[in-house]
Design a protein around this motif. Structure first.
Motif, PDB file in Angstrom:
ATOM      1  N   ILE A  59     -44.155  -9.101  -9.491  1.00  0.00           N
ATOM      2  CA  ILE A  59     -43.231  -8.167 -10.126  1.00  0.00           C
ATOM      3  C   ILE A  59     -44.011  -6.901 -10.478  1.00  0.00           C
ATOM      4  CG2 ILE A  59     -41.756 -10.008 -10.996  1.00  0.00           C
ATOM      5  CD1 ILE A  59     -43.030  -9.639 -13.748  1.00  0.00           C
ATOM      6  N   LEU A 112     -34.743  -9.422 -16.968  1.00  0.00           N
ATOM      7  CA  LEU A 112     -34.380  -9.520 -15.558  1.00  0.00           C
ATOM      8  C   LEU A 112     -35.200  -8.504 -14.765  1.00  0.00           C
ATOM      9  CD1 LEU A 112     -30.478  -9.870 -15.789  1.00  0.00           C
ATOM     10  CD2 LEU A 112     -32.211 -11.680 -15.658  1.00  0.00           C
ATOM     11  N   VAL A 113     -35.854  -8.972 -13.709  1.00  0.00           N
ATOM     12  CA  VAL A 113     -36.763  -8.118 -12.947  1.00  0.00           C
ATOM     13  C   VAL A 113     -36.508  -8.264 -11.454  1.00  0.00           C
ATOM     14  CG1 VAL A 113     -38.570  -8.230 -14.703  1.00  0.00           C
ATOM     15  CG2 VAL A 113     -38.535  -9.927 -12.857  1.00  0.00           C
ATOM     16  N   ASP A 114     -37.048  -7.303 -10.701  1.00  0.00           N
ATOM     17  CA  ASP A 114     -37.076  -7.406  -9.243  1.00  0.00           C
ATOM     18  C   ASP A 114     -38.346  -8.149  -8.832  1.00  0.00           C
ATOM     19  OD1 ASP A 114     -34.707  -5.995  -8.863  1.00  0.00           O
ATOM     20  OD2 ASP A 114     -35.737  -4.060  -8.768  1.00  0.00           O
ATOM     21  N   PHE A 151     -40.939  -9.161  -5.599  1.00  0.00           N
ATOM     22  CA  PHE A 151     -41.372  -8.669  -4.290  1.00  0.00           C
ATOM     23  C   PHE A 151     -42.270  -9.689  -3.603  1.00  0.00           C
ATOM     24  CE2 PHE A 151     -40.477  -5.110  -7.001  1.00  0.00           C
ATOM     25  CZ  PHE A 151     -39.897  -4.150  -6.186  1.00  0.00           C
ATOM     26  N   LEU A 196     -35.908 -10.300  -4.183  1.00  0.00           N
ATOM     27  CA  LEU A 196     -34.930 -10.878  -5.087  1.00  0.00           C
ATOM     28  C   LEU A 196     -34.696  -9.915  -6.239  1.00  0.00           C
ATOM     29  CD1 LEU A 196     -36.512 -14.447  -5.348  1.00  0.00           C
ATOM     30  CD2 LEU A 196     -34.387 -13.918  -4.121  1.00  0.00           C
ATOM     31  N   SER A 197     -33.503  -9.883  -6.770  1.00  0.00           N
ATOM     32  CA  SER A 197     -33.181  -9.087  -7.952  1.00  0.00           C
ATOM     33  C   SER A 197     -32.575  -9.997  -9.016  1.00  0.00           C
ATOM     34  CB  SER A 197     -32.194  -7.964  -7.606  1.00  0.00           C
ATOM     35  OG  SER A 197     -32.792  -7.035  -6.713  1.00  0.00           O
ATOM     36  N   GLY A 198     -32.687  -9.571 -10.272  1.00  0.00           N
ATOM     37  CA  GLY A 198     -32.138 -10.366 -11.356  1.00  0.00           C
ATOM     38  C   GLY A 198     -32.903 -11.646 -11.629  1.00  0.00           C
ATOM     39  N   ARG A 237     -39.570  -3.169  -0.909  1.00  0.00           N
ATOM     40  CA  ARG A 237     -38.172  -3.570  -1.073  1.00  0.00           C
ATOM     41  C   ARG A 237     -38.112  -4.931  -1.766  1.00  0.00           C
ATOM     42  NH1 ARG A 237     -34.791  -3.850   4.323  1.00  0.00           N
ATOM     43  NH2 ARG A 237     -36.379  -5.479   4.693  1.00  0.00           N
ATOM     44  N   PRO A 238     -37.342  -5.059  -2.850  1.00  0.00           N
ATOM     45  CA  PRO A 238     -37.268  -6.344  -3.565  1.00  0.00           C
ATOM     46  C   PRO A 238     -36.742  -7.461  -2.679  1.00  0.00           C
ATOM     47  CG  PRO A 238     -36.338  -4.572  -4.887  1.00  0.00           C
ATOM     48  CD  PRO A 238     -36.535  -4.016  -3.517  1.00  0.00           C
TER      49      PRO A 238
END
Length: 224
Positions: free
Chosen positions: A27, A95-97, A99, A109-111, A106-107
């Protein structure tokens, strides 16, 4: 239903809950620090351990593992209840992105949920704040709780980061300082615990002193 949670401390090597997928990644804008007290696992209220939390810093990167829990609501609820109980020192869910190394821009995953702590000693009783490296090392080397030694937590994290291929400079530096402290403690214990060797003269058998009493001639004659 599905949720992801990011582990950066003991969750990296010991998640302790049922999950469906594990992904190694990082992250952004957070770094791992040892500013949080643990008083019920690796330490006590009198001698708290130091464990990981995250410090928000622009441009920083923190590697770890993301875990996916999907399926029945009861399964998700059980996993989250376990995490909230285990991570009780952390007063925030952020809540984080997330990588992956293959695409750091580009993430993947998100959230993703990450447990963090408020860096304020007034509102967060578990927040210890930063300290000099030597001071943290002594605290980690000596703290013990119901779940074991504080130093084992640090050494396990050091190994876990090595195993995933992304070692943390602070973890390595702190672990090496703790090893120095343990070495010093072992030497001091050896010096205090070893009995002094006796002097050579003290090891010689002691010959008792014999006092001679001369008898008068008449007494000798009577004995004969």
């Amino acid at each position: 239903m599905v949720f992801w949670v990011f582990g950066y401390g003991s969750l990296v090597w010991n998640p302790g809950f049922e999950y469906d997928e594990k992904v190694i990644g990082f992250i952004k804008d957070y770094r791992r620090v040892f500013d949080l007290a643990c008083i019920d696992h690796r330490g006590t209220p009198e001698d708290p351990a130091r464990t990981c939390t995250l410090e928000h810093i622009e441009g920083a990167v923190c590697w770890g593992a993301a875990y996916c829990v999907r399926g029945r609501p009861e399964k998700e609820r059980a996993a989250m209840q376990y995490l909230e109980r285990r991570e009780c020192e952390y007063d925030q869910k952020t809540l984080v992105d997330f990588f992956k190394e293959t695409d750091p821009l580009r993430p993947a995953l998100s959230g993703v949920i990450v447990f963090t702590s408020t860096p304020d000693k007034v509102s967060n009783k578990y927040y210890l704040g930063p300290a000099p490296l030597e001071e943290m090392a002594w605290q980690i080397a000596t703290a013990v709780g119901p779940c074991g030694n504080n130093r084992d937590y640090l050494f396990s994290l050091e190994k876990a980061m090595f195993d995933i291929g992304h070692e943390d400079d602070l973890v390595i530096e702190l672990a090496n300082e703790v090893r120095k402290v343990l070495g010093t403690m072992a030497k001091e214990k050896k010096l205090v615990g070893s009995p002094l060797k006796p002097l050579k003269s003290q090891t010689q058998p002691q010959i008792p002193t014999v006092q001679l009493h001369l008898l008068p001639p008449e007494a000798v004659a009577m004995d004969l």
